[in-house]
Design an enzyme around this catalytic site. Structure first.
Site, PDB file in Angstrom:
ATOM      1  N   ARG A 148     -10.661  -1.215   9.364  1.00 27.54           N
ATOM      2  CA  ARG A 148      -9.372  -0.532   9.291  1.00 27.54           C
ATOM      3  C   ARG A 148      -9.605   0.948   9.528  1.00 27.54           C
ATOM      4  NH1 ARG A 148      -5.207   0.208   4.159  1.00 27.54           N
ATOM      5  NH2 ARG A 148      -6.392   2.108   3.803  1.00 27.54           N
ATOM      6  N   TYR A 160      -2.208   9.152   3.145  1.00 25.41           N
ATOM      7  CA  TYR A 160      -2.581   7.864   2.585  1.00 25.41           C
ATOM      8  C   TYR A 160      -3.808   7.311   3.332  1.00 25.41           C
ATOM      9  CZ  TYR A 160      -3.192   2.984   2.207  1.00 25.41           C
ATOM     10  OH  TYR A 160      -3.808   1.775   2.039  1.00 25.41           O
ATOM     11  N   ASP A 211      -2.915   0.625   8.705  1.00 24.55           N
ATOM     12  CA  ASP A 211      -1.891   0.451   7.669  1.00 24.55           C
ATOM     13  C   ASP A 211      -0.901   1.619   7.749  1.00 24.55           C
ATOM     14  OD1 ASP A 211      -0.442  -0.020   5.360  1.00 24.55           O
ATOM     15  OD2 ASP A 211      -2.193  -0.228   4.054  1.00 24.55           O
ATOM     16  N   HIS A 213       1.629   1.784   5.737  1.00 22.30           N
ATOM     17  CA  HIS A 213       1.983   1.953   4.328  1.00 22.30           C
ATOM     18  C   HIS A 213       3.470   2.239   4.109  1.00 22.30           C
ATOM     19  CE1 HIS A 213       0.618   2.765   0.101  1.00 22.30           C
ATOM     20  NE2 HIS A 213      -0.270   1.876   0.477  1.00 22.30           N
ATOM     21  N   GLU A 237      -0.124  -2.900   9.723  1.00 21.73           N
ATOM     22  CA  GLU A 237       0.275  -3.365   8.386  1.00 21.73           C
ATOM     23  C   GLU A 237       1.428  -2.550   7.814  1.00 21.73           C
ATOM     24  OE1 GLU A 237      -3.010  -3.173   5.655  1.00 21.73           O
ATOM     25  OE2 GLU A 237      -1.663  -3.200   3.935  1.00 21.73           O
ATOM     26  N   GLU A 263       1.492  -7.077   0.660  1.00 20.21           N
ATOM     27  CA  GLU A 263       0.691  -6.751  -0.529  1.00 20.21           C
ATOM     28  C   GLU A 263       1.561  -6.458  -1.743  1.00 20.21           C
ATOM     29  OE1 GLU A 263      -1.544  -3.390   1.025  1.00 20.21           O
ATOM     30  OE2 GLU A 263      -0.304  -2.011  -0.119  1.00 20.21           O
ATOM     31  N   ARG A 284       0.055 -10.985   3.452  1.00 20.77           N
ATOM     32  CA  ARG A 284      -0.947 -10.240   2.665  1.00 20.77           C
ATOM     33  C   ARG A 284      -0.797 -10.365   1.149  1.00 20.77           C
ATOM     34  NH1 ARG A 284      -4.324  -6.870   3.696  1.00 20.77           N
ATOM     35  NH2 ARG A 284      -3.656  -5.113   2.426  1.00 20.77           N
ATOM     36  N   GLU A 340      -9.169  -8.552   3.208  1.00 20.43           N
ATOM     37  CA  GLU A 340      -9.502  -7.139   3.010  1.00 20.43           C
ATOM     38  C   GLU A 340     -10.635  -7.023   1.982  1.00 20.43           C
ATOM     39  OE1 GLU A 340      -6.313  -4.805   1.343  1.00 20.43           O
ATOM     40  OE2 GLU A 340      -7.297  -2.919   1.826  1.00 20.43           O
ATOM     41  N   TRP A 403       5.790   6.127  -0.666  1.00 19.81           N
ATOM     42  CA  TRP A 403       4.365   6.441  -0.658  1.00 19.81           C
ATOM     43  C   TRP A 403       3.615   5.296   0.010  1.00 19.81           C
ATOM     44  CZ3 TRP A 403       0.067   4.003  -2.908  1.00 19.81           C
ATOM     45  CH2 TRP A 403      -1.164   4.666  -2.602  1.00 19.81           C
TER      46      TRP A 403
HETATM   47  C1  GCO Z   1      -4.239  -1.670   1.176  1.00 17.23           C
HETATM   48  C2  GCO Z   1      -3.242  -1.056   0.257  1.00 17.23           C
HETATM   49  C3  GCO Z   1      -3.773  -0.245  -0.872  1.00 17.23           C
HETATM   50  C4  GCO Z   1      -2.637   0.126  -1.816  1.00 17.23           C
HETATM   51  C5  GCO Z   1      -3.108   0.064  -3.223  1.00 17.23           C
HETATM   52  C6  GCO Z   1      -2.020   0.426  -4.206  1.00 17.23           C
HETATM   53  O1  GCO Z   1      -3.841  -1.990   2.275  1.00 17.23           O
HETATM   54  O2  GCO Z   1      -5.355  -1.871   0.744  1.00 17.23           O
HETATM   55  O3  GCO Z   1      -2.196  -0.468   0.967  1.00 17.23           O
HETATM   56  O4  GCO Z   1      -4.502   0.860  -0.410  1.00 17.23           O
HETATM   57  O5  GCO Z   1      -2.137   1.384  -1.524  1.00 17.23           O
HETATM   58  O6  GCO Z   1      -3.577  -1.218  -3.455  1.00 17.23           O
HETATM   59  O7  GCO Z   1      -2.431   0.171  -5.504  1.00 17.23           O
HETATM   60 MG    MG Z   2      -1.840  -1.814   2.594  1.00 14.21          MG
END
Ligand code: GCO
Ligand code: MG
Length: 403
Positions: A148, A160, A211, A213, A237, A263, A284, A340, A403
């Site tokens: 990644r 991030y 990602d 995010h 992602e 996630e 995910r 991951e 975020w």
């Molecule tokens: C990822 C996630 C993490 C989250 C985290 C939040 O793809 O691994 O986005 O980085 O931000 O798990 O607690």
């Molecule tokens: Mg993520």
């Protein structure tokens, strides 16, 4: 029947907070389940201690499905990350016990191994594109087949996915939420440049992931997906927040870049439309936040008939217990995609002795009976809970953002 005689919650902070449920039967066999919900740990600990554990004592540990249904339907208040993480912890601890009593590694109970090992992706990141590429080259040298890529955005003080430590990433960086600044206009042109440089440096025989995010609108995500197409990403992602699952229709119409989401999901209902309409390519959801092995089997089954593969979340804030359980699932699940793997610190690794091992860009759950991960309670007790929150994000004009 193996009667449940004891259950307790262990909260420990060997570098970061983890919540673990330990269930013991009258024969002295025990199982453990991860219940960590980053930034909201004590809510799940209380849910388990105050509302779940008293109902478990005296039950037959073999009745995993019945206990799952009891905790889900019986709560009346269905779903949500706190409830589903608590249910997951019970579910995983009971699968651990069942497999230990059978004398088998958990993947054998699920249906046996479908592959030799579990391909994982690591996290290369840096403040600049050059630094990120150097990191990616190092990951490739460690044997990773999938990486990644996250990089700092020129003009933004922090981003991030860009970590202080290498190999670990810990976004929950203060007792109260810190504030980050975001600009989609600055971010969007950066990522294609990163991928162009990565393909040049790494060649074609490595999978590259990214990602977003949850930070783009559907049309912005469509733009990014199109811009990345020449570099053949493995996935993009969390392109856009997924509460409105129909948003992904628009992204899908415009790009062939594969999409990964889930996630933050905690049940099949969060993903049903995305999977039914084949709007995503990878789901995910995690063992810990989506109701455990019993519920992920249902999600993976729905995904399988819709050509969606698994790509489970495996950040550092999911404990080694979750990782162990996920690896057994991954070794079995027919529609496996990728897992991951953000490494835990050495401190965390010793608190959670585990049977899984890394080799050639892949993890294997090991052959220990159960899921192969335990907790060293005496060591765990040395690391008391420390409040830690995830950051919040504001646009440059101060507007609160995702975020
Ligand atoms: C990822 C996630 C993490 C989250 C985290 C939040 O793809 O691994 O986005 O980085 O931000 O798990 O607690
Ligand atoms: Mg993520």
């Amino acid at each position: 029947m193996p009667k449940i005689t004891d259950a307790k919650v262990i909260v420990t902070c060997p570098g970061r907070n983890f919540v673990t449920l330990k269930i013991t039967t009258e024969d002295g066999v025990h199982g453990v389940g991860d219940a960590t919900l980053n930034g909201r740990e004590l809510a799940v600990a209380s849910y388990l201690t105050d509302h779940v554990i008293p109902t478990l004592i005296g039950r037959d540990a073999h009745q995993i499905e019945d206990i799952w249904q009891f905790l889900y339907r019986g709560a009346y208040w269905r779903r949500g990350p706190v409830t589903m993480s608590a249910i997951a912890a019970v579910d995983v601890a009971l699968w651990d016990i069942k497999a230990k009593l059978a004398g088998l590694p958990l993947y054998q109970l699920l249906g046996g191994a479908s592959r030799s090992d579990v391909m994982v992706y690591g996290h290369a990141n840096g403040a600049t594109i050059e630094q990120t590429i150097d990191e990616a080259v190092a990951y490739k040298a460690m044997g990773y087949k999938a990486i990644r890529l996250q990089t700092g955005v020129p003009g933004l003080p922090s981003t991030y996915g860009v970590s202080k430590d290498k190999l670990f990433y810990e976004p929950a960086d203060a007792a109260l939420p810190t504030e980050n600044v975001w600009s989609t206009a600055k971010y969007l042109p950066t990522v294609p440049k990163l991928f162009e440089a990565a393909r040049k440096a790494l060649g074609d025989d490595v999978h590259l992931l990214h990602d977003a995010h949850h930070r783009l609108t559907p049309i912005e995500a469509a733009r990014l997906g199109k811009d990345l197409e020449p570099y053949r990403p493995f996935w993009l992602e969390d392109a856009t927040p997924a509460e409105n699952q129909a948003s992904f229709r628009l992204i899908r119409q415009h790009t062939t870049t594969p999409l990964a989401v889930g996630e933050v999901f905690n049940s099949i209902w969060d993903a049903k439309q995305l999977i039914d309409e084949q709007l995503i390519d990878y789901i995910r959801t995690t063992i810990v936040h989506a109701g455990g092995i019993s519920h992920l089997k249902r999600i993976a089954g729905l995904a399988e008939i819709n050509n969606v593969k698994t790509g489970f979340h495996g950040a550092t804030d999911l404990s080694p217990v979750c990782m162990g359980a996920a690896l057994h699932f991954d070794l079995w699940v027919p529609n496996f995609g990728i897992q991951e793997y953000m490494r835990h610190t050495a401190q965390t690794d010793v608190v959670f002795p585990h049977a899984y091992t890394f080799k050639d860009g892949a993890l294997h759950p090991g052959e220990a009976p159960g899921h192969g991960v335990d907790i060293d309670e005496a060591l765990a007790a040395k690391y008391p809970y420390r409040p830690a929150s995830l950051p919040v994000n504001r646009l440059e004009d101060g507007t609160l953002f995702n975020w």
